[in-house]
Design an enzyme around this catalytic site. Structure first.
Site, mmCIF file in Angstrom:
data_model
loop_
_atom_site.group_PDB
_atom_site.id
_atom_site.type_symbol
_atom_site.label_atom_id
_atom_site.label_comp_id
_atom_site.label_asym_id
_atom_site.label_seq_id
_atom_site.Cartn_x
_atom_site.Cartn_y
_atom_site.Cartn_z
ATOM 1 N N TRP A 158 -96.208 -10.005 -30.712
ATOM 2 C CA TRP A 158 -97.250 -10.685 -30.205
ATOM 3 C C TRP A 158 -98.856 -10.320 -30.413
ATOM 4 C CZ3 TRP A 158 -95.124 -15.149 -29.774
ATOM 5 C CH2 TRP A 158 -93.928 -15.408 -29.282
ATOM 6 N N ASP B 112 -103.170 -10.438 -23.127
ATOM 7 C CA ASP B 112 -102.090 -11.532 -23.226
ATOM 8 C C ASP B 112 -101.208 -11.037 -22.153
ATOM 9 O OD1 ASP B 112 -99.924 -12.939 -23.666
ATOM 10 O OD2 ASP B 112 -99.453 -12.227 -25.561
ATOM 11 N N LYS C 234 -92.736 -17.829 -18.237
ATOM 12 C CA LYS C 234 -91.731 -16.695 -18.029
ATOM 13 C C LYS C 234 -92.029 -16.354 -16.422
ATOM 14 C CE LYS C 234 -92.034 -15.514 -22.753
ATOM 15 N NZ LYS C 234 -93.272 -15.382 -23.867
HETATM 16 C C1 LIG Z 1 -93.859 -15.678 -25.117
HETATM 17 C C2 LIG Z 1 -94.934 -14.758 -25.444
HETATM 18 C C3 LIG Z 1 -96.097 -15.487 -26.067
HETATM 19 C C4 LIG Z 1 -95.845 -16.819 -26.733
HETATM 20 O O1 LIG Z 1 -96.180 -17.861 -25.946
HETATM 21 P P1 LIG Z 1 -96.230 -19.272 -25.910
HETATM 22 O O2 LIG Z 1 -96.452 -19.914 -24.882
HETATM 23 O O3 LIG Z 1 -94.966 -19.818 -26.784
HETATM 24 O O4 LIG Z 1 -97.650 -19.473 -27.160
HETATM 25 C C5 LIG Z 1 -96.973 -14.809 -26.215
HETATM 26 N N1 LIG Z 1 -97.380 -13.352 -25.926
HETATM 27 C C6 LIG Z 1 -96.159 -12.727 -25.313
HETATM 28 C C7 LIG Z 1 -96.370 -11.480 -24.760
HETATM 29 C C8 LIG Z 1 -95.161 -13.540 -24.912
HETATM 30 O O5 LIG Z 1 -94.044 -12.837 -24.101
#
Ligand SMILES: *Cc1c(COP(=O)(O)O)cnc(C)c1O
Length: 363
Positions: free
Chosen positions: A104, A174, A198
């Protein structure tokens, strides 16, 4: 189990608290005697407005945020934030530091390079992303625009439970896969974001928390929908937001609040992690963790079995026994147990029971 549900260890979209599903289901045909489902109401109606603003308040309450933070509900996932953050905050002649701890962050770096100068302050690729950096390994830039961090690495299974010290440089984080899962000092964080799918509900809504001092450094002349200031000025109602997703997130946040907030989530998540990692450490010859102990994630537990045939058997027999989503990410293989806030400790107790039996049968 109630409604014949199974234990859901999917990495995302992921399990949600049953209480939340029940609550949403209750108002499905007639929300609070309005004669309509809440998602049939206009995003400018009084009925919806109450939920929208209450969700903002809940986010601030749970994280203990002051008025200097703006809470936004956007779309496009964390993936769009990878571009939107540098687009707004990485102006000409500025440098941003990126701590690369997995897929990511790698994607975030790729986007940022389109907008400005990037310094990779730590490249975890060199250690196969099996651990997080130590403070003294970070090559931070003096006067950087920001430092980008991924708090939990969903695919490799590492997590910052303590964050690096970035001095006066604001952190952009993030938090997609560990939002609201434990307490932390929010002070260094100027931008936090994550898709809801999540820890917070369904896919399609992105929670973005932005501090005013960073907002003030934003560039001008960016297309309207990608300008943070527009969404701040319009309270996330410039265009039609994902009203259903925000309502759902509201219920998940209410559930967290009623459980006892971040402290309760932290205790619950620590308990699950101790249980599963403790069992793995007692059975190292069979369930081998793939990351360094001090970098282990409480959210995504990655492991390898003695061989790939046993891994395939484990996943298939696990599924038949009511444990879903145990397959590791396609780029890593092995087993991954994703156990976000909604997964109760009993699910891990049951899983450990299954793992014990699996050793006996396959040794
Ligand atoms: C799932 C995830 C993403 C991607 O997220 P989207 O909402 O599909 O763009 C980005 N960063 C992390 C750490 C993730 O677990």
């Amino acid at each position: 189990m109630k409604y014949d549900r199974i234990w859901n260890f999917n990495p995302g979209p992921a399990g949600v608290p049953l209480e939340v599903l029940e609550h949403i289901n209750e108002g499905w045909f007639n929300y609070q005697n309005t004669g309509m489902n809440l998602m049939e109401w206009s995003h400018r109606s009084k009925e919806y407005d109450v939920i929208h603003n209450n969700t903002v308040s809940l986010v601030k309450k749970l994280l203990g945020l002051g008025d200097e933070y703006h809470v936004l509900f956007l779309q496009g996932g964390a993936s769009l934030q990878f571009a939107m953050a540098p687009m707004n905050f990485l102006g000409e002649g500025k440098t941003a530091d990126y701590i690369n701890t997995g897929s990511w962050s790698t994607k975030a770096i790729k986007e940022a390079k389109l907008f400005g100068n990037i310094n990779v302050a730590f490249d975890g690729k060199e250690v196969g992303f099996t651990r997080l950096p130590r403070q003294e390994e970070l090559k931070l830039t003096d006067g950087a625009a920001y430092v980008h961090i991924t708090s939990n690495n969903t695919i490799k299974g590492t997590q910052f439970l303590e964050f690096p010290d970035t001095g006066d440089v604001p952190i952009i984080c993030d938090m997609s896969s560990d939002f609201f899962s434990h307490r932390f000092n929010t002070k260094p964080f100027a931008l936090m974001f994550g898709g809801a799918q999540k820890n917070l509900g369904p896919s399609g809504v992105t929670l973005v928390i932005l501090r005013d001092d960073l907002l003030k450094t934003a560039r001008e002349g960016i297309t309207t929908m990608l300008t943070y200031q527009i969404h701040v000025d319009k309270n996330s109602l410039y265009n039609t937001p994902n009203t259903f997703g925000i309502w759902f997130m509201n219920r998940v946040l209410t559930w967290i609040d009623e459980m006892g907030g971040l402290e309760a989530m932290e205790n619950r998540n620590r308990k699950k992690a101790d249980l599963l990692y403790g069992f793995m450490d007692d059975n190292l010859d069979f369930y081998r963790g793939t990351v360094d102990k001090d970098s282990r994630s409480w959210m995504n537990v990655c492991m390898r079995l003695p061989n790939e045939e046993l891994e395939a058997k484990f996943i298939a027999e696990g599924k038949a026994a009511g444990f879903n989503g145990l397959k590791g990410h396609r780029s890593v293989g092995g087993i991954r147990v994703s156990m976000y806030n909604a997964i109760p400790p009993e699910a891990i107790e049951d899983l450990v029971g299954f793992m014990k039996g699996f050793i006996v049968e396959n040794k």
